[in-house]
Design a protein around this motif. Structure first.
Motif, short mmCIF file in Angstrom:
data_model
loop_
_atom_site.label_atom_id
_atom_site.label_comp_id
_atom_site.label_asym_id
_atom_site.label_seq_id
_atom_site.Cartn_x
_atom_site.Cartn_y
_atom_site.Cartn_z
N LEU A 281 0.82 -1.21 0.00
CA LEU A 281 0.00 0.00 0.00
C LEU A 281 0.86 1.26 0.00
O LEU A 281 0.53 2.25 -0.67
N SER A 319 -3.04 -1.52 -5.84
CA SER A 319 -4.01 -1.31 -4.78
C SER A 319 -5.35 -2.00 -5.02
O SER A 319 -5.98 -2.49 -4.07
N GLY A 382 -4.01 6.61 1.10
CA GLY A 382 -2.98 5.60 1.39
C GLY A 382 -2.61 5.58 2.86
O GLY A 382 -2.42 4.50 3.45
#
Length: 408
Positions: A281, A319, A382
Motif C-alpha cells: 500500500l 491497490s 494511502g
C-alpha cells in the motif's frame, strides 16, 4: 460440483472455470473501452449536431448506470436463483445486448442495449468474482485477483484498439460484435464448468449487512476509480493544451496508465507472498501520488507525462487487488455476492462521478490544481488505509473467511 467446504490452495479447478475466473473483470471493462472510438460515428448516424452528440454520450453513460444497478442487484439474484443460473443469464444478456446495439436503427433500442450491456456485465463480473472466493483461498486467491485485474487492464487496451479498427473499416455497428463474442465465450466457459456452490444468505438484508461490515472497502474502490476516471475523461484536454494535439500522441499517454496497471497487478499476484500488504500500500500510494503530482507540474513533452501516467497506473494496479481481497475477507461467504456487488457499485459510481466532480475544478482552477488535489487525496487515502489492521492482515486471514459461516 465443488462443495461448500473451505477451499484450499490445492482445491482442483478445471480449466473452463479457471479461465472464466481470470476473465471476471473483463465485461465491465469492455463497457468502457468498446464504444468511445465509435461515438462520433454514432452521433452522425443519429442525425449529427448537438442532438446526435447528446444521444451518443448517453449511449456511453448508460452502461455505467447499468453497472451500478447491476452491482446492487447481483447479490440478491445470486442468492435467489443460484450462481450458475445467474452467470448463464448474464452471459446471454451481454451477447444479446451486443446484437441489439449492433442492429439498432434508432436511438431507443441502442440506448436500451447499452444499459443492458452494463447491467449484464455487472452481474457476470460479480458472479465470477464471487466464484473466485468460493473455490480459492490464501495465495491462490491473491494470485487470481492480481491476474483478474491484469486481464481487465489488458482488455481495456486491446478492446479499445480492436473497437477502433472495427469502427474504422466496418462502421459503428461492428464494435458491438466484441460484446457478442465475449458473451458467447463466457457462456461456453460457464456451461462447461462445474460451478461452485455458494453458501446461501438466510437474511433479507444482505446489502445492509455488507455495508456495515465492509463499508470502507467499497468507499476505497470508489475513491480509486474516482481518481482513475480523470485519465480518459479529463486528461485529453490537459494533453491538447500542452501541445499533444494528435490522437496518436495522446493515445501513447492514455494507454500508459492501464498498461502499467496491468503489469503491476501481475507483479502483485507474483510477489504478494513475499511483501506485506502495508508495504504494498505504501508503494502504491507513493507511485500514484508522484504520478498525479507529475501531471500537475507537467508543461510539455510526451516522455514526462507518459512517465507520470505509468506511475498512476502502478498505484492502481497494486491497490485494487487488495480492495477485492478485502471485499472477500471482511464478510462471511454467504454475503460474498452482495459484497462484490456493492464493490462494483462503488467502483462504477466513482468512474461515473469523476468528470462531474473534477471537471468543474479543472475548468475553474486549471488542470494543475485538479491533478494536485488528486495527488493529495491519494496520500490521505494511502495513509488511512495502510494504518488499518483489517487491510494489512497476513494472507492466512483469507483462509478463515473461506469457511462457511465464518465471522467477518
Amino acid at each position: 460440483m465443488i462443495g461448500e467446504g473451505a477451499p484450499t490452495a490445492d482445491t482442483p479447478i478445471a480449466w473452463p472455470l479457471r479461465t472464466a475466473l481470470i476473465l471476471a473483470l473483463v465485461a465491465p471493462t469492455l463497457n468502457m473501452a468498446v464504444l468511445p472510438p465509435a461515438l462520433p460515428m454514432i452521433a452522425d448516424y443519429l442525425g449529427g449536431g448537438v442532438a446526435g452528440e447528446i444521444t451518443a454520450q448517453r449511449a456511453q453513460s448508460l452502461p455505467f448506470l447499468g453497472l451500478v444497478i447491476g452491482g446492487l442487484l447481483a447479490g440478491g439474484l445470486i442468492a435467489r436463483f443460484g450462481l450458475r443460473r445467474c452467470l448463464i443469464l448474464a452471459a446471454l444478456c451481454f451477447a444479446a445486448a451486443g446484437l441489439g446495439g449492433g442492429s439498432a436503427r434508432s436511438a431507443a433500442p441502442l440506448l436500451v442495449s447499452c444499459f443492458v450491456a452494463g447491467l449484464a456485465a455487472s452481474v457476470l463480473s460479480c458472479g465470477l468474482t464471487t466464484a473466485t472466493g468460493a473455490v480459492m483461498a490464501g495465495d491462490a486467491r491473491i494470485r487470481t485477483l492480481g491476474f483478474q485485474t491484469a486481464s481487465s487492464d489488458f482488455s481495456a487496451i486491446g478492446g479499445g484498439i480492436v473497437a477502433a479498427m472495427l469502427a474504422q473499416f466496418y462502421g459503428w455497428r461492428a464494435p458491438f460484435a466484441i460484446y457478442v463474442g465475449f458473451g458467447l465465450l463466457s457462456l461456453l466457459l460457464v456451461a462447461g464448468a462445474k460451478t461452485p456452490v455458494v453458501p446461501r444468505d438466510d437474511t433479507s438484508s444482505g446489502l445492509v449487512a455488507v455495508a456495515r461490515k465492509a463499508g470502507p472497502v467499497y468507499l476505497a474502490g470508489g475513491f480509486i476509480f474516482l481518481l482513475m476516471g480523470t485519465q480518459p475523461t479529463l486528461m485529453p484536454f490537459h494533453l491538447a493544451a500542452h501541445g499533444l494535439a494528435t490522437p496518436g500522441a495522446r493515445a501513447i499517454v492514455l494507454v500508459a496508465a492501464p498498461a502499467a496497471a496491468m503489469l503491476s497487478s501481475i507483479a502483485y499476484a507474483l510477489i504478494r507472498g513475499r511483501i506485506a500488504d502495508r508495504w504494498m500500500l505504501v508503494a502504491a500510494t507513493i507511485a500514484s501520488a508522484l504520478g498525479f503530482a507529475g501531471m500537475a507540474l507537467w508543461t510539455g513533452g510526451t516522455v514526462p507525462i507518459a512517465a507520470a501516467s505509468v506511475a498512476v497506473g502502478i498505484g492502481a494496479g497494486l491497490s485494487f487487488p487488495m480492495v477485492i481481497r478485502a471485499a472477500f475477507r471482511n464478510v462471511q461467504p454467504a454475503l460474498h455476492g452482495y459484497s462484490i456487488g456493492l464493490l462494483n457499485t462503488g467502483v462504477f459510481s466513482g468512474v461515473f462521478l469523476s468528470p462531474f466532480l473534477f471537471g468543474p475544478l479543472q475548468r475553474a482552477a486549471g488542470a494543475p490544481a485538479m491533478f494536485g488535489l488528486c495527488a493529495l487525496i491519494w496520500l490521505v487515502f494511502g495513509a488511512i488505509t495502510a494504518s488499518r489492521r483489517d487491510w494489512t492482515r497476513a494472507a492466512a486471514g483469507d483462509m478463515v473467511i473461506a469457511a462457511p459461516g465464518a465471522a467477518g
